[in-house]
Scaffold this motif. Structure first.
Motif, short mmCIF file in Angstrom:
data_model
loop_
_atom_site.label_atom_id
_atom_site.label_comp_id
_atom_site.label_asym_id
_atom_site.label_seq_id
_atom_site.Cartn_x
_atom_site.Cartn_y
_atom_site.Cartn_z
N GLY A 20 0.81 -1.21 0.00
CA GLY A 20 0.00 0.00 0.00
C GLY A 20 0.85 1.27 0.00
N GLN A 21 0.18 2.40 -0.25
CA GLN A 21 0.89 3.68 -0.28
C GLN A 21 1.48 3.98 1.09
OE1 GLN A 21 -1.57 6.96 -1.43
NE2 GLN A 21 0.16 8.21 -2.08
N ASN A 22 2.75 4.32 1.10
CA ASN A 22 3.49 4.59 2.35
C ASN A 22 3.39 3.42 3.34
OD1 ASN A 22 4.15 7.23 1.46
ND2 ASN A 22 2.16 7.98 2.17
N GLU A 72 -7.52 -5.75 -7.56
CA GLU A 72 -6.86 -4.63 -6.90
C GLU A 72 -6.88 -4.85 -5.39
OE1 GLU A 72 -7.42 0.23 -6.50
OE2 GLU A 72 -8.62 -0.91 -7.95
N ILE A 73 -5.78 -4.56 -4.74
CA ILE A 73 -5.72 -4.67 -3.28
C ILE A 73 -6.13 -3.32 -2.70
CG2 ILE A 73 -4.28 -5.16 -1.27
CD1 ILE A 73 -4.73 -7.57 -3.10
N GLU A 74 -7.31 -3.31 -2.08
CA GLU A 74 -7.85 -2.07 -1.48
C GLU A 74 -7.83 -2.19 0.03
OE1 GLU A 74 -11.58 -2.79 -3.32
OE2 GLU A 74 -11.31 -1.23 -4.84
N GLU A 75 -8.01 -1.05 0.68
CA GLU A 75 -7.98 -1.03 2.15
C GLU A 75 -9.04 -1.95 2.74
OE1 GLU A 75 -7.72 2.18 5.84
OE2 GLU A 75 -8.19 2.87 3.81
N GLN A 76 -10.25 -1.94 2.17
CA GLN A 76 -11.32 -2.80 2.69
C GLN A 76 -10.92 -4.27 2.60
OE1 GLN A 76 -13.40 -5.01 0.71
NE2 GLN A 76 -14.51 -5.65 2.55
N LYS A 77 -10.25 -4.64 1.50
CA LYS A 77 -9.85 -6.04 1.31
C LYS A 77 -8.80 -6.44 2.34
CE LYS A 77 -10.40 -7.52 -2.75
NZ LYS A 77 -10.35 -7.61 -4.20
N VAL A 78 -7.88 -5.54 2.62
CA VAL A 78 -6.85 -5.82 3.63
C VAL A 78 -7.48 -5.93 5.01
CG1 VAL A 78 -4.76 -4.92 4.76
CG2 VAL A 78 -5.04 -4.69 2.28
#
Length: 332
Positions: A20-22, A72-78
């Motif tokens: 993820g970003q940063n 796509e790996i999104e925040e909700q998925k994580v």
């Protein structure tokens, strides 16, 4: 406590997506499992207590497989992968991700994102009537809409009918200008939004002009027989028992029906019974009718929405228990 280090090999392109970003996704894993995750020359090193490292590795492996499948790996998925990992159910993540319903007009895949949503989608496939119950943000209407459009495009039904009761959400809007369609459109806006996103405005307009897609208030359903249609009744908690019975008895041959609602967000007059509550009690044992209850765990909007829904659920449960205790003590 035994501290261990595990090394995972992973291509850099996938690693960037999963971190993820940063590194914000990896920081979530580090916080939740009390581990340290670092990238060393194309390899991921996870250090921490052995059982927690194992959970973290399993989650990263599942996210890697999901990413390999082109998702796509999104925040909700994580966040959801972490939830499943804590319950040692992370294997389910891949099964959920494999279930492609359709694509939006922009090409984005529409899939269930939680176990609850997967069960809901499967119930729609396998039953004639499905009641999707649960709080805001659980995808009840959106997934139903995606299933309806898919069935329509595959010629499984000849038309889509979308309806909801025209009740103001706790506000008095007063006189609305324009013709009848202009007056009811504000109540049906969420249905239009989903249609535009999945089908596209041009396709929606053409099919609506041909009468193949109909968006109307519930009152318009009276006296009709709806054959070979995919019918969605949204905001069903705002129906009366008589309206719900009227709606369910419109269903003809070759049709499929989805009824969605959130029992905690009724806008009916004080003291009125909800048709959704009555239907759940009356129809729960009838074959080919399924009731799917989604919870705060299935909320797929901003993570804060999930916390808000859970906070309200906890508050209402506590309030209900308090009222029950007062009544119980009053009878003594």
């Amino acid at each position: 406590m035994s501290v261990t280090t595990y090394t995972m090999e992973m291509p850099t392109a996938y690693m960037q997506s999963i971190f993820g970003q940063n590194d914000r996704y990896i920081k979530k894993l580090e916080t939740d499992f009390h581990v340290t995750v670092v990238d060393r020359n194309g390899a991921i090193k996870i250090t921490g207590e052995e059982t927690e490292v194992k959970k973290c590795v399993n989650i990263l492996s599942r996210l890697f497989e999901v990413s390999q499948n082109g998702s796509e790996i999104e925040e909700q998925k994580v966040d959801y992968a972490i939830t499943l990992g804590q319950e040692e159910k992370e294997e389910e993540l891949l099964e959920i991700d494999k279930d492609l319903i359709c694509h939006t007009i922009s090409g984005k895949p529409i899939k269930p994102k939680t176990l609850g949503q997967k069960q809901y989608v499967d119930a729609i496939r396998n039953n004639m009537i499905v009641f999707g119950l649960g709080p805001a943000g659980t995808g009840k209407t959106y997934l139903a809409m995606a299933m309806a459009i898919t069935a329509f495009k595959n010629d499984e039904v000849s038309r889509i009918i979308l309806t909801r009761p025209a009740i103001e959400a706790g506000e008095k809007l007063g006189f609305l200008p324009g013709d009848l369609q202009s007056k009811v459109d504000p109540y049906l806006r969420p249905l239009y939004d989903a249609l535009y996103q999945i089908m596209g405005a041009d396709s929606f307009t053409k099919n609506m002009e041909k009468g193949l897609i109909e968006v109307a208030p519930l009152a318009y359903m009276r006296g009709r027989t709806l054959d070979n249609a995919f019918i969605i009744l949204d905001e069903a908690q705002n129906t009366t028992p008589a309206q719900m019975k009227m709606f369910l008895t419109r269903i003809g041959f070759g049709s499929k029906v989805i009824v969605t609602g959130d029992a905690s967000q009724k806008d009916l007059p004080q003291g009125s019974r909800s048709g959704l509550d009555v239907a759940e009690r009356v129809l729960k044992n009838i074959e080919d009718i399924a009731f799917c209850t989604l919870t705060s765990r299935d909320v797929v909007r901003h993570p804060l929405v999930q916390k808000i829904v859970k906070a309200y659920d906890d508050y209402e449960a506590k309030e209900k228990k308090g009222n029950k205790d007062i009544r119980k003590n009053g009878r003594r």
